[in-house]
Every structure is written in structure tokens, then in C-alpha cells.
Write an enzyme that holds these catalytic residues in place. Structure first.
Site, mmCIF file in Angstrom:
data_model
loop_
_atom_site.group_PDB
_atom_site.id
_atom_site.type_symbol
_atom_site.label_atom_id
_atom_site.label_comp_id
_atom_site.label_asym_id
_atom_site.label_seq_id
_atom_site.Cartn_x
_atom_site.Cartn_y
_atom_site.Cartn_z
ATOM 1 N N TYR A 110 38.962 59.205 62.031
ATOM 2 C CA TYR A 110 39.545 60.365 62.731
ATOM 3 C C TYR A 110 38.789 61.642 62.348
ATOM 4 O O TYR A 110 38.338 62.399 63.207
ATOM 5 C CB TYR A 110 41.032 60.490 62.372
ATOM 6 C CG TYR A 110 41.691 61.716 62.954
ATOM 7 C CD1 TYR A 110 42.166 61.713 64.265
ATOM 8 C CD2 TYR A 110 41.838 62.889 62.209
ATOM 9 C CE1 TYR A 110 42.763 62.840 64.815
ATOM 10 C CE2 TYR A 110 42.423 64.024 62.746
ATOM 11 C CZ TYR A 110 42.893 63.997 64.052
ATOM 12 O OH TYR A 110 43.471 65.104 64.601
ATOM 13 N N SER A 158 39.975 69.716 64.807
ATOM 14 C CA SER A 158 41.007 69.667 63.765
ATOM 15 C C SER A 158 40.468 70.373 62.529
ATOM 16 O O SER A 158 39.248 70.441 62.338
ATOM 17 C CB SER A 158 41.293 68.202 63.411
ATOM 18 O OG SER A 158 42.071 68.116 62.242
HETATM 19 N N1 LIG Z 1 49.337 67.571 65.199
HETATM 20 C C1 LIG Z 1 48.408 67.803 64.310
HETATM 21 O O1 LIG Z 1 48.682 67.916 63.101
HETATM 22 C C2 LIG Z 1 46.982 67.954 64.746
HETATM 23 C C3 LIG Z 1 46.076 68.529 63.854
HETATM 24 C C4 LIG Z 1 44.746 68.658 64.238
HETATM 25 C C5 LIG Z 1 44.341 68.226 65.482
HETATM 26 N N2 LIG Z 1 45.251 67.669 66.338
HETATM 27 C C6 LIG Z 1 44.761 67.200 67.636
HETATM 28 O O2 LIG Z 1 45.550 67.728 68.665
HETATM 29 C C7 LIG Z 1 45.494 66.869 69.799
HETATM 30 C C8 LIG Z 1 46.901 66.644 70.323
HETATM 31 O O3 LIG Z 1 47.625 65.904 69.362
HETATM 32 P P1 LIG Z 1 49.187 66.115 69.108
HETATM 33 O O4 LIG Z 1 49.347 66.487 67.696
HETATM 34 O O5 LIG Z 1 49.759 66.962 70.148
HETATM 35 O O6 LIG Z 1 49.703 64.595 69.189
HETATM 36 P P2 LIG Z 1 50.422 63.785 70.352
HETATM 37 O O7 LIG Z 1 51.697 64.408 70.739
HETATM 38 O O8 LIG Z 1 50.407 62.362 69.900
HETATM 39 O O9 LIG Z 1 49.422 63.981 71.592
HETATM 40 C C9 LIG Z 1 48.346 63.136 71.848
HETATM 41 C C10 LIG Z 1 48.293 62.920 73.339
HETATM 42 O O10 LIG Z 1 47.105 62.195 73.662
HETATM 43 C C11 LIG Z 1 47.429 61.251 74.683
HETATM 44 N N3 LIG Z 1 46.505 60.130 74.569
HETATM 45 C C12 LIG Z 1 46.309 59.317 73.502
HETATM 46 N N4 LIG Z 1 45.423 58.354 73.820
HETATM 47 C C13 LIG Z 1 45.074 58.572 75.112
HETATM 48 C C14 LIG Z 1 44.207 57.911 76.029
HETATM 49 N N5 LIG Z 1 43.534 56.799 75.675
HETATM 50 N N6 LIG Z 1 44.082 58.410 77.268
HETATM 51 C C15 LIG Z 1 44.758 59.508 77.654
HETATM 52 N N7 LIG Z 1 45.595 60.189 76.838
HETATM 53 C C16 LIG Z 1 45.742 59.714 75.583
HETATM 54 C C17 LIG Z 1 48.873 60.831 74.414
HETATM 55 O O11 LIG Z 1 49.524 60.441 75.611
HETATM 56 P P3 LIG Z 1 49.645 58.895 76.046
HETATM 57 O O12 LIG Z 1 50.016 58.139 74.802
HETATM 58 O O13 LIG Z 1 50.694 58.880 77.105
HETATM 59 O O14 LIG Z 1 48.316 58.528 76.584
HETATM 60 C C18 LIG Z 1 49.483 62.111 73.878
HETATM 61 O O15 LIG Z 1 50.108 62.858 74.906
HETATM 62 C C19 LIG Z 1 44.777 65.600 69.326
HETATM 63 O O16 LIG Z 1 43.426 65.635 69.721
HETATM 64 C C20 LIG Z 1 44.872 65.698 67.820
HETATM 65 O O17 LIG Z 1 43.832 65.002 67.168
HETATM 66 C C21 LIG Z 1 46.561 67.546 66.002
#
Ligand SMILES: NC(=O)c1ccc[n+]([C@@H]2O[C@H](COP(=O)([O-])OP(=O)(O)OC[C@H]3O[C@@H](n4cnc5c(N)ncnc54)[C@H](OP(=O)(O)O)[C@@H]3O)[C@@H](O)[C@H]2O)c1
Length: 247
Positions: free
Chosen positions: A151, A138
Site C-alpha cells: 500500500y 497518502s
Molecule cells: N482513510 C484514510 O485513513 C486514508 C489515508 C490516506 C489515504 N487514503 C486514501 O483515500 C482514498 C479513499 O479511501 P477511504 O479512506 O475513503 O476508504 P473507503 O471508504 O474504503 O473508499 C475506497 C473506495 O474505493 C472504491 N474501490 C475500491 N476498489 C475499487 C475498484 N477496484 N474499482 C473501483 N472502486 C474501488 C470503494 O468502492 P467499491 O468497494 O464499491 O468499489 C470505496 O468507495 C483511498 O485511495 C485511500 O488509499 C485514505
């Protein structure tokens, strides 16, 4: 990293960035396995697609990771790309003594999860052609958002861990870090429509263009994240910390 002809495993592939990576890499001619806790969003991701598979996995559970790794390799022996994308983001108030369950879960999911899954698949990956691991960190790995301290810390750790892995697996597995800026997904409640966050489609267009570069950049950095990524180098770190704190 090759952008077609791979067999890729994407954790958190049922929503947000993971789902988009899955669909876009599949469209480029890759077999994609999406994994996450809830089967329903995973099934939605793969619905109507060819060469896409869904498998349940809770990366918080070490035993489940071991069993999952054995199963995924048995069912998809050509697996050569792992994308550690699953993650959670929780706000924490550190101003008084409190229950640190959120901190603990964040470390287990965001840091131990990728470490354990990578470890479980290393013996397989080192023997695969064009093997690669993509770790999702991130912009907050580089400048912390004070409201989400653990985080940020897990993402900074993933950045560091990725560098060590890259050195140790040199010549065997390519290590790529994907460091998103604030993107409109459901990572936190209401984020998918939050103003000032990058629309998911715009983010993914830029990301996929960067993935197509040869050689693949070690860090996939869209323009919007560079302010955070290079804050220290460019001398605006304190200003960036303060700016994020006001968000
Ligand atoms: N969106 C942003 O602004 C942003 C910025 C920087 C970094 N990121 C990173 O990008 C990645 C994806 O995030 P996103 O923004 O796309 O959010 P998101 O839609 O909430 O995706 C997170 C995914 O992780 C899965 N997950 C959570 N806990 C889990 C577990 N214990 N086991 C297996 N799967 C798990 C969730 O599915 P289930 O709940 O079904 O398990 C969900 O599909 C993350 O690592 C996040 O930190 C996002």
C-alpha cells in the site's frame, strides 16, 4: 482548479473521502459522477441530489476502464476533472514466503487503476477548459507503515507519477495531489471509529478550505499529515517510521 462549474468524475465516490468530496463539490455547484464497483453505495451518495450521477466501474479491470471512459465522455462531454480516489489497503506479513495476491491486487487497484483511467481520459481532458486531475496518495507515501508495505509503495508511486504528469501536462491539465493522514473511514475494518484517526468531517472541512485557495496548492495537505509529509526534510524520518511501526 476551479471549484464550481466543473463536471467531475470521482472514483470510489460511494464511501469515505470520495463520497464526501462528491457531495461537497456538488454543493459548490459542480456536476459530479461517482464511480465504484458497488452500485448501492453510489446510489446512496447521489440520492436526492441534483447534478449527480452514478456509474459502475472496477478499476482493477483494464477492459472495463476503456469501456467506461468511452461511456463517461459520451454521456458527460464536459467532463473536465478526474479525481482518482478509489483505493484498497491490506495488511501483509512479509516474514515468510506467502501468497502475494494482496500485493498484486493493491498494485492493480491503487497504481495501475489511476494510470489506466488517466490514460483513457487524457485525450479528452487536454481539450477541456480548466481541466484538472486530483490523485489521492497518502501520508504513508512519505513514511511507510511497515504493516502495509505494498500500500505504502503504491502511494509513493502515485506521488512520483503525479509529479511527472504535472510536468508533461503543464498548461493543459492541472495536477493536484491529495495526501490524507489517518482518517476515520472504512478503508480498513474498524477504522471509522479508531481512536487517533482524524474524524472524516474535520478532515473534509480542512480539505475543502484548501481546495478553495487560489491558486490551488499542488498538494492538499492538512495540518495532521505534515509530520509525515515533511519527515525527511525536517530530520525526523527514522523516528516517524518507528512511531508508525508501533501503531
Ligand atoms: N482513510 C484514510 O485513513 C486514508 C489515508 C490516506 C489515504 N487514503 C486514501 O483515500 C482514498 C479513499 O479511501 P477511504 O479512506 O475513503 O476508504 P473507503 O471508504 O474504503 O473508499 C475506497 C473506495 O474505493 C472504491 N474501490 C475500491 N476498489 C475499487 C475498484 N477496484 N474499482 C473501483 N472502486 C474501488 C470503494 O468502492 P467499491 O468497494 O464499491 O468499489 C470505496 O468507495 C483511498 O485511495 C485511500 O488509499 C485514505
Amino acid at each position: 482548479m476551479k471549484t464550481s462549474g466543473n463536471t467531475m468524475l470521482i472514483t470510489g465516490g460511494g464511501s469515505g473521502i470520495g463520497r464526501e468530496l462528491a457531495l461537497r463539490f456538488n454543493a459548490l455547484g459542480n456536476t459530479v459522477i461517482v464511480a465504484g464497483r458497488r452500485m448501492e453505495p453510489l446510489e446512496e451518495t447521489i440520492a436526492g441530489q441534483h447534478d449527480m450521477h452514478a456509474m459502475a466501474l472496477d478499476v482493477e479491470d483494464p477492459t472495463a476502464i476503456t469501456t467506461f471512459a468511452e461511456r463517461v465522455v459520451a454521456e458527460h462531454s464536459r467532463l473536465n476533472v478526474l479525481i482518482n480516489n478509489a483505493g484498497i489497503m491490506r495488511r501483509e506479513d512479509l516474514t515468510s514466503t506467502h501468497d502475494i495476491i494482496d500485493a498484486e491486487q493493491t498494485i492493480v487497484t491503487n497504481l495501475l487503476g489511476p494510470i489506466r483511467l488517466t490514460n483513457a481520459l487524457t485525450d479528452h481532458l487536454v481539450n477541456q477548459p480548466y481541466a484538472a486531475i486530483v490523485n489521492v496518495s497518502s501520508g504513508l507515501a512519505f513514511v511507510p507503515l511497515s504493516g502495509t508495505p505494498t500500500y505504502n509503495a503504491t502511494k509513493a508511486a502515485i506521488h512520483s507519477y503525479t509529479i511527472s504528469l504535472r510536468e508533461q501536462l503543464k498548461g493543459k491539465v492541472e495536477l493536484i495531489e491529495l495526501a490524507p493522514p489517518a482518517v476515520q473511514t472504512e478503508l480498513t475494518p474498524g477504522q471509522s471509529t479508531r481512536e487517533g484517526y482524524m474524524p472524516l468531517n474535520d478532515y473534509m472541512e480542512e480539505v475543502m478550505t484548501l481546495f478553495q485557495k487560489q491558486p490551488t496548492p499542488k498538494e492538499i495537505l492538512v495540518e495532521n499529515v505534515k509530520f509525515l509529509r515533511w519527515a525527511e526534510r525536517d530530520g525526523h524520518f527514522d523516528q516517524a517510521v518507528e512511531m508508525l511501526s508501533k501503531m
